[in-house]
Every structure is written in structure tokens, then in C-alpha cells.
Design a protein around this motif. Structure first.
Motif, mmCIF file in Angstrom:
data_model
loop_
_atom_site.group_PDB
_atom_site.id
_atom_site.type_symbol
_atom_site.label_atom_id
_atom_site.label_comp_id
_atom_site.label_asym_id
_atom_site.label_seq_id
_atom_site.Cartn_x
_atom_site.Cartn_y
_atom_site.Cartn_z
ATOM 1 N N LEU A 26 56.725 31.238 40.781
ATOM 2 C CA LEU A 26 57.563 31.392 41.973
ATOM 3 C C LEU A 26 58.843 32.152 41.647
ATOM 4 O O LEU A 26 59.301 32.985 42.448
ATOM 5 C CB LEU A 26 57.895 30.019 42.553
ATOM 6 N N PHE A 53 59.607 34.648 49.768
ATOM 7 C CA PHE A 53 59.784 34.772 48.320
ATOM 8 C C PHE A 53 61.212 35.197 47.983
ATOM 9 O O PHE A 53 61.799 34.726 47.002
ATOM 10 C CB PHE A 53 58.787 35.773 47.738
ATOM 11 N N ALA A 57 61.881 31.013 47.602
ATOM 12 C CA ALA A 57 61.172 30.702 46.361
ATOM 13 C C ALA A 57 62.124 30.410 45.212
ATOM 14 O O ALA A 57 61.756 29.729 44.242
ATOM 15 C CB ALA A 57 60.231 31.848 45.980
#
Length: 368
Positions: A26, A53, A57
Motif C-alpha cells: 500500500l 491510493f 493508502a
């Protein structure tokens, strides 16, 4: 229900392997989405995914904070009884274990930045560092001195060292008091409370360990209160108080990062109580990704920067080609991490083991 028997310090903790493997990937994907021009093209194909993301993340760092606290407690005070090891010797050992591969990765980062500079001009390409900037990074002082970072994410290495030193100081003080294990847990709980209710609410403290000691302390206390049946009988009230305290802090000032840290803490406590800390998941891929997670963390930005630069200079400027570059960079980060682990991190670890074999920390006590 009885806990799974307490294992030796060297045995792999399979559930922690899973947390580290997932967390490291991640973080890589976060860096790929946040830095470099390739992700701008990918955003056109999958805007929601890239945005997640890029922004969310990064909270995977909370996984590593809690896991690091859990493993540090297991290493420094098994059974909540502090080891009788000289403070500076243990702190110096931790620095060497952390810093040797980290300094090697900084050199790689500087070389990769110079290579990337030849192919593209972009905000993610930092200026050439001065000697003091490099030394401040090598001494893990760059966050405290507000130095420009040589690579994304290296702030965590400095913070992890601060957190380890803070917990070590707590244990050193506890050893000098009667009922040292009770004092160790009490002092750690106070640090958790101070962080959750004050320091972690003020971003001006985010260069200091106290900002992060809530998550780290939750991990340490999760180990101490669940490592065997007696610890659970004596410590479950403390775990309940910690959960109530964290929920109260979230009620006053909700922070997703603290909510995630609390969930990871409870997952580790449950895993240790039920025994699957040692037994699930049984996957060679997960175990290997866990082993190389520190190396992947150290190198991923440098490798991704070079791939970004190459695709900016030579790749077609369209979403499909640039998205292929993102996927290639993700693969390259893991391959580079595997090579770095094999040829740099492992040899440096063996050099250290030959010098002080009795004080080795469990594999994976480092971060992402």
C-alpha cells in the motif's frame, strides 16, 4: 479459551507477516499515485482508485506503527519484564540495525535522483543534497532539523528510532522500580493517553515521537496484555480501558489514522489470544513479501522516480502507456527490494549478528 503457547522470539509471526506485506504494498502504491507524472495519466483511466491510493493508502503507516510497538515490546520486555540490558548499548544496536541498510538506500536514492534529473524536470526530483543534509539523514535527525527529505517516507525511519528510544527509556525507568512490569505498562499507557488527547491532535508535533506514541504504545500494550493466560487475566481490564480511552479520543477529535491503529491493535490482541498470530496465513509469498518489506520501503521511491523519468522521456504520452509504466514501476520496486534485501540488508545483518548475537531483535521489527 487458552492462548496458543508462547513461542520463541525467532519464530515467524505469520499474521504480522500479512500485515507487513499488505502495508508495504500500500505504501508503494501510495508513492506511485502521489509522486511523478505517470500517475496523472493513470488518473484519467481510474480517478477514484488513484485518488484513494494518493490520499488514503498512506494510512497504512499506522499498521507499521502498531506492529513496531508490538514487536519492540516482545523483544525488549518479554512477559512485560524489561530486559537488564544497558540503555545505550541497546539503543546503539537498534541504530546500527536500522541505519546500515537505510544509509545504503540513501546513497541509492541520490544516484537515482541524478539519473532521473537527466530525463525529466519535475517537482519530485529533489535538488542535489549538501553534506549536512546527508549527515542529518544518516543520524536520523532530519525530521527534527526540518531538512528537505532525500527520499519519500524516510521520515518514518527517524520516527521509528525515536519511538524505540522512548519505549526503551520507559523500560529503563521501570526496571528501577518495584513491580517493574506494572510500571512499564502504566507509563506506556500514560504515553498513549498523552498522544491521543494532545500531541496527536496538533500537527506541529509530527516530527516527534510523542505524536505517534499512541499507535506505537497500543501495539506494545497489545502484546503485554495478551502474551499468555496470566497476562490476560491481569491485563484485560487495561485493554478494556485502552479501547475506551481511544474511543473517547476519537469522539472528541475523530482521526481515521487512530481508528485504524485501534483496529490493528485489537486484531493483534485477538490473534495472540486465539493463536493464529503464529499459524495464519501460511503463505510463502506473504512471508517473502514481509521479509523484503523494509528493503522495498527504503527503495521504492527511488526506483519509481527513475521509471517515471524514463517514461516521461521515452514513453508515449497517453494513459495506457503511462499506466503500464506505473505497473512496471510497482514490479520494479519489489524486484529492487528483493535484490537489496539479498545483497545488502542480509549481509549487513549477518555482520551485526556476529558481533552481538544475544541481542538480536525478531525479524520484521523494522518499519515501512
Amino acid at each position: 479459551m487458552s492462548t496458543y503457547p508462547l513461542r520463541g522470539a525467532a519464530e515467524r509471526l505469520l499474521f504480522i507477516d500479512l500485515l507487513k506485506a499488505v502495508g508495504a504494498q500500500l505504501i508503494v502504491l501510495h508513492h506511485l499515485a502521489f509522486y511523478g507524472p505517470m500517475s496523472d495519466w493513470t488518473h484519467r483511466l481510474a480517478p477514484d482508485l488513484v485518488s484513494w491510493f494518493s490520499q488514503d493508502a498512506r494510512m497504512a503507516v499506522q499498521i507499521f506503527l502498531v506492529v513496531a510497538g508490538f514487536l519492540a515490546a516482545r523483544s525488549m520486555a518479554p512477559g512485560a519484564v524489561p530486559r537488564n540490558t544497558p540503555f545505550m548499548a541497546q539503543l546503539g544496536q537498534r541504530y546500527v540495525r536500522t541505519a546500515l541498510p537505510y544509509i545504503a538506500a540513501l546513497v541509492v536514492a541520490m544516484l537515482c535522483t541524478e539519473l532521473a534529473r537527466r530525463w525529466m524536470a519535475h517537482d519530485s526530483v529533489s535538488p542535489p543534497p549538501g553534506l549536512w543534509q546527508f549527515l542529518s539523514h544518516a543520524l536520523l535527525l532530519h525530521t527534527l532539523l526540518d531538512m528537505d527529505s532525500l527520499s519519500a517516507g524516510v521520515w518514518y525511519v527517524a520516527i521509528d528510532f525515536q519511538l524505540y528510544a522512548l519505549l526503551l527509556a520507559v523500560l529503563w525507568l521501570s526496571r528501577r522500580l518495584p513491580a517493574s512490569s506494572a510500571w512499564a505498562m502504566a507509563f506506556t499507557a500514560l504515553l498513549v493517553a498523552a498522544s491521543l488527547f494532545h500531541f496527536n491532535t496538533d500537527s506541529d508535533w509530527d516530527s516527534w515521537a510523542l505524536y505517534f506514541s499512541g499507535a506505537y504504545g497500543l501495539g506494545a500494550l497489545a502484546y503485554w496484555t495478551t502474551h499468555d493466560d496470566e497476562a490476560w487475566r491481569n491485563g484485560r481490564w487495561l485493554m478494556g480501558a485502552l479501547v475506551a480511552m481511544a474511543l473517547m479520543a476519537l469522539t472528541i477529535d475523530f482521526r481515521e489514522r487512530i481508528a485504524l491503529a485501534l483496529m490493528v491493535c485489537l486484531a493483534l490482541a485477538c490473534a495472540q489470544r486465539q493463536g493464529w498470530l503464529f499459524t495464519w496465513p501460511r503463505s510463502r509469498v506473504v512471508a517473502y513479501l514481509s521479509r523484503i518489506s523494509y528493503a522495498v520501503f527504503l527503495l521504492n521511491f527511488s526506483v519509481a522516480l527513475v521509471v517515471n523519468a524514463w517514461f516521461t522521456r521515452y514513453g508515449s504520452h497517453d494513459s495506457v502507456t503511462q499506466t503500464g509504466g506505473v505497473l512496471l514501476a510497482w514490479l520494479a520496486c519489489n524486484v529492487a527490494g528483493a535484490l537489496f534485501y539479498r545483497w545488502v540488508e542480509q549481509p549487513l545483518g549477518r555482520l551485526k549478528l556476529r558481533r552481538k548475537p544475544a541481542a538480536v531483535l525478531p525479524l520484521g521489527s523494522q518499519k515501512v
